[in-house]
Write a protein that holds these residues in place. Sequence first.
Motif, PDB file in Angstrom:
ATOM      1  N   GLY A 138      30.396   1.291 -52.325  1.00  0.00           N
ATOM      2  CA  GLY A 138      29.025   1.207 -52.821  1.00  0.00           C
ATOM      3  C   GLY A 138      27.974   1.364 -51.738  1.00  0.00           C
ATOM      4  O   GLY A 138      26.777   1.414 -52.037  1.00  0.00           O
ATOM      5  N   GLY A 139      28.380   1.459 -50.473  1.00  0.00           N
ATOM      6  CA  GLY A 139      27.426   1.552 -49.378  1.00  0.00           C
ATOM      7  C   GLY A 139      26.796   2.921 -49.205  1.00  0.00           C
ATOM      8  O   GLY A 139      25.722   3.038 -48.628  1.00  0.00           O
ATOM      9  N   THR A 140      27.467   3.962 -49.665  1.00  0.00           N
ATOM     10  CA  THR A 140      26.936   5.322 -49.574  1.00  0.00           C
ATOM     11  C   THR A 140      26.699   5.849 -50.985  1.00  0.00           C
ATOM     12  O   THR A 140      27.598   5.779 -51.828  1.00  0.00           O
ATOM     13  CB  THR A 140      27.931   6.236 -48.814  1.00  0.00           C
ATOM     14  N   PRO A 141      25.499   6.353 -51.245  1.00  0.00           N
ATOM     15  CA  PRO A 141      25.171   6.846 -52.597  1.00  0.00           C
ATOM     16  C   PRO A 141      26.074   7.989 -53.038  1.00  0.00           C
ATOM     17  O   PRO A 141      26.539   8.789 -52.222  1.00  0.00           O
ATOM     18  CB  PRO A 141      23.724   7.334 -52.458  1.00  0.00           C
ATOM     19  N   ILE A 142      26.286   8.052 -54.334  1.00  0.00           N
ATOM     20  CA  ILE A 142      27.096   9.098 -54.954  1.00  0.00           C
ATOM     21  C   ILE A 142      26.199   9.826 -55.937  1.00  0.00           C
ATOM     22  O   ILE A 142      25.458   9.188 -56.705  1.00  0.00           O
ATOM     23  CB  ILE A 142      28.277   8.485 -55.729  1.00  0.00           C
ATOM     24  N   GLY A 185      33.228 -13.047 -51.398  1.00  0.00           N
ATOM     25  CA  GLY A 185      34.296 -13.600 -50.570  1.00  0.00           C
ATOM     26  C   GLY A 185      34.329 -12.884 -49.234  1.00  0.00           C
ATOM     27  O   GLY A 185      33.306 -12.473 -48.698  1.00  0.00           O
ATOM     28  N   THR A 186      35.514 -12.709 -48.674  1.00  0.00           N
ATOM     29  CA  THR A 186      35.648 -12.000 -47.406  1.00  0.00           C
ATOM     30  C   THR A 186      35.999 -10.546 -47.675  1.00  0.00           C
ATOM     31  O   THR A 186      36.894 -10.247 -48.459  1.00  0.00           O
ATOM     32  CB  THR A 186      36.736 -12.650 -46.531  1.00  0.00           C
ATOM     33  N   VAL A 187      35.283  -9.663 -46.995  1.00  0.00           N
ATOM     34  CA  VAL A 187      35.498  -8.223 -47.123  1.00  0.00           C
ATOM     35  C   VAL A 187      36.013  -7.708 -45.782  1.00  0.00           C
ATOM     36  O   VAL A 187      35.422  -7.976 -44.734  1.00  0.00           O
ATOM     37  CB  VAL A 187      34.195  -7.497 -47.512  1.00  0.00           C
ATOM     38  N   ILE A 188      37.120  -6.998 -45.836  1.00  0.00           N
ATOM     39  CA  ILE A 188      37.690  -6.383 -44.638  1.00  0.00           C
ATOM     40  C   ILE A 188      37.505  -4.877 -44.776  1.00  0.00           C
ATOM     41  O   ILE A 188      37.899  -4.283 -45.787  1.00  0.00           O
ATOM     42  CB  ILE A 188      39.178  -6.749 -44.471  1.00  0.00           C
ATOM     43  N   ILE A 189      36.887  -4.271 -43.763  1.00  0.00           N
ATOM     44  CA  ILE A 189      36.622  -2.834 -43.759  1.00  0.00           C
ATOM     45  C   ILE A 189      37.490  -2.200 -42.673  1.00  0.00           C
ATOM     46  O   ILE A 189      37.383  -2.557 -41.501  1.00  0.00           O
ATOM     47  CB  ILE A 189      35.128  -2.554 -43.490  1.00  0.00           C
ATOM     48  N   TRP A 190      38.338  -1.271 -43.096  1.00  0.00           N
ATOM     49  CA  TRP A 190      39.203  -0.571 -42.142  1.00  0.00           C
ATOM     50  C   TRP A 190      39.078   0.915 -42.437  1.00  0.00           C
ATOM     51  O   TRP A 190      39.821   1.470 -43.244  1.00  0.00           O
ATOM     52  CB  TRP A 190      40.637  -1.041 -42.295  1.00  0.00           C
ATOM     53  N   ALA A 191      38.086   1.554 -41.817  1.00  0.00           N
ATOM     54  CA  ALA A 191      37.754   2.942 -42.119  1.00  0.00           C
ATOM     55  C   ALA A 191      37.583   3.740 -40.835  1.00  0.00           C
ATOM     56  O   ALA A 191      37.261   3.187 -39.789  1.00  0.00           O
ATOM     57  CB  ALA A 191      36.468   2.989 -42.939  1.00  0.00           C
ATOM     58  N   GLY A 192      37.773   5.045 -40.939  1.00  0.00           N
ATOM     59  CA  GLY A 192      37.528   5.931 -39.818  1.00  0.00           C
ATOM     60  C   GLY A 192      38.746   6.625 -39.256  1.00  0.00           C
ATOM     61  O   GLY A 192      38.623   7.504 -38.412  1.00  0.00           O
ATOM     62  N   ASN A 194      40.699   8.801 -40.602  1.00  0.00           N
ATOM     63  CA  ASN A 194      40.822  10.201 -40.999  1.00  0.00           C
ATOM     64  C   ASN A 194      39.623  11.057 -40.623  1.00  0.00           C
ATOM     65  O   ASN A 194      39.599  12.247 -40.945  1.00  0.00           O
ATOM     66  CB  ASN A 194      41.123  10.289 -42.497  1.00  0.00           C
ATOM     67  N   ASN A 195      38.631  10.457 -39.962  1.00  0.00           N
ATOM     68  CA  ASN A 195      37.528  11.248 -39.395  1.00  0.00           C
ATOM     69  C   ASN A 195      37.068  10.634 -38.078  1.00  0.00           C
ATOM     70  O   ASN A 195      35.893  10.620 -37.752  1.00  0.00           O
ATOM     71  CB  ASN A 195      36.372  11.407 -40.393  1.00  0.00           C
ATOM     72  N   TYR A 196      38.039  10.160 -37.299  1.00  0.00           N
ATOM     73  CA  TYR A 196      37.734   9.534 -36.002  1.00  0.00           C
ATOM     74  C   TYR A 196      37.042  10.496 -35.050  1.00  0.00           C
ATOM     75  O   TYR A 196      36.389  10.065 -34.108  1.00  0.00           O
ATOM     76  CB  TYR A 196      39.004   8.962 -35.357  1.00  0.00           C
ATOM     77  N   GLN A 197      37.163  11.810 -35.299  1.00  0.00           N
ATOM     78  CA  GLN A 197      36.517  12.798 -34.437  1.00  0.00           C
ATOM     79  C   GLN A 197      34.995  12.798 -34.613  1.00  0.00           C
ATOM     80  O   GLN A 197      34.292  13.448 -33.850  1.00  0.00           O
ATOM     81  CB  GLN A 197      37.023  14.227 -34.742  1.00  0.00           C
ATOM     82  N   SER A 198      34.493  12.083 -35.602  1.00  0.00           N
ATOM     83  CA  SER A 198      33.050  12.000 -35.885  1.00  0.00           C
ATOM     84  C   SER A 198      32.602  10.547 -35.773  1.00  0.00           C
ATOM     85  O   SER A 198      32.270   9.909 -36.779  1.00  0.00           O
ATOM     86  CB  SER A 198      32.757  12.535 -37.288  1.00  0.00           C
ATOM     87  N   PRO A 199      32.600   9.986 -34.555  1.00  0.00           N
ATOM     88  CA  PRO A 199      32.314   8.555 -34.407  1.00  0.00           C
ATOM     89  C   PRO A 199      30.945   8.129 -34.925  1.00  0.00           C
ATOM     90  O   PRO A 199      30.819   7.041 -35.470  1.00  0.00           O
ATOM     91  CB  PRO A 199      32.452   8.302 -32.902  1.00  0.00           C
ATOM     92  N   ALA A 200      29.927   8.961 -34.782  1.00  0.00           N
ATOM     93  CA  ALA A 200      28.598   8.593 -35.295  1.00  0.00           C
ATOM     94  C   ALA A 200      28.631   8.453 -36.816  1.00  0.00           C
ATOM     95  O   ALA A 200      28.016   7.541 -37.380  1.00  0.00           O
ATOM     96  CB  ALA A 200      27.553   9.617 -34.863  1.00  0.00           C
ATOM     97  N   GLN A 201      29.366   9.343 -37.488  1.00  0.00           N
ATOM     98  CA  GLN A 201      29.493   9.267 -38.947  1.00  0.00           C
ATOM     99  C   GLN A 201      30.245   8.006 -39.350  1.00  0.00           C
ATOM    100  O   GLN A 201      29.845   7.303 -40.280  1.00  0.00           O
ATOM    101  CB  GLN A 201      30.217  10.501 -39.488  1.00  0.00           C
ATOM    102  N   VAL A 202      31.343   7.702 -38.663  1.00  0.00           N
ATOM    103  CA  VAL A 202      32.130   6.504 -38.967  1.00  0.00           C
ATOM    104  C   VAL A 202      31.267   5.253 -38.800  1.00  0.00           C
ATOM    105  O   VAL A 202      31.239   4.381 -39.674  1.00  0.00           O
ATOM    106  CB  VAL A 202      33.391   6.430 -38.078  1.00  0.00           C
ATOM    107  N   GLU A 203      30.542   5.173 -37.684  1.00  0.00           N
ATOM    108  CA  GLU A 203      29.678   4.013 -37.441  1.00  0.00           C
ATOM    109  C   GLU A 203      28.611   3.882 -38.518  1.00  0.00           C
ATOM    110  O   GLU A 203      28.338   2.779 -39.004  1.00  0.00           O
ATOM    111  CB  GLU A 203      29.024   4.119 -36.063  1.00  0.00           C
ATOM    112  N   SER A 204      28.015   5.000 -38.915  1.00  0.00           N
ATOM    113  CA  SER A 204      26.985   4.978 -39.960  1.00  0.00           C
ATOM    114  C   SER A 204      27.567   4.513 -41.290  1.00  0.00           C
ATOM    115  O   SER A 204      26.962   3.696 -41.998  1.00  0.00           O
ATOM    116  CB  SER A 204      26.376   6.381 -40.100  1.00  0.00           C
ATOM    117  N   ASP A 205      28.730   5.030 -41.648  1.00  0.00           N
ATOM    118  CA  ASP A 205      29.364   4.647 -42.917  1.00  0.00           C
ATOM    119  C   ASP A 205      29.706   3.158 -42.930  1.00  0.00           C
ATOM    120  O   ASP A 205      29.476   2.473 -43.936  1.00  0.00           O
ATOM    121  CB  ASP A 205      30.625   5.479 -43.160  1.00  0.00           C
ATOM    122  N   ILE A 206      30.250   2.658 -41.830  1.00  0.00           N
ATOM    123  CA  ILE A 206      30.584   1.229 -41.765  1.00  0.00           C
ATOM    124  C   ILE A 206      29.312   0.391 -41.829  1.00  0.00           C
ATOM    125  O   ILE A 206      29.263  -0.626 -42.533  1.00  0.00           O
ATOM    126  CB  ILE A 206      31.425   0.923 -40.520  1.00  0.00           C
TER     127      ILE A 206
END
Length: 195
Positions: free
Chosen positions: A60-64, A148-155, A157-169
Amino acid sequence: DVGAFLQTNTNIFDTSQVTVWGDSLSDSAFPPDLSRLLGVTVHKEAIPGQTSIQIAMREGGTPISITLAGNEIAAGSNFVSAVSGDLLSTSADRIARAVKGSIDGIAGTLNEDGNNNYTFTPDDTHLAATSIAPNSAFVIDNGTLNDGTVIIWAGRNNYQSPAQVESDIANMVAHLGANTHYLVLSVLNSDDANE
């Protein structure tokens, strides 16, 4: 005992509910092991092969945005001609899935058949044909998954785009609102010649 520590330190970890958002790393034995340690249900919201963008969309963090065929919606199944990302599956994981949400305030279910074909079915079984603008916002309804507690483990499959991963998280964390019980896990190292 990790489970006892986390259960007695609820200012750090809210064990009333735990949800893990991620890709194949989160689709591992990690959530069941965590559930066993804590003695609570851990909701595993993982789709193998997804990038941080796709995970953030599901959380829900990124619009669709979606476009319905004919730019209208009615009772029954409505074909979606465009969606702003492979939201519910990947080429590595073609499984039919569905998610609750709304388009222009019309609640329903977005379905994906496992082959990247989407339909939207309104909850209102008597809904008359209604115009819907192209690229309308689809607002995910994850119920209480972000409580409750939310665990986010993302990035992974697109670790080559660190700025995008950081923005999404960052978008995922912002979407949690007042919930400060979250944990962001890093991408694991790999023995891969391409890394």
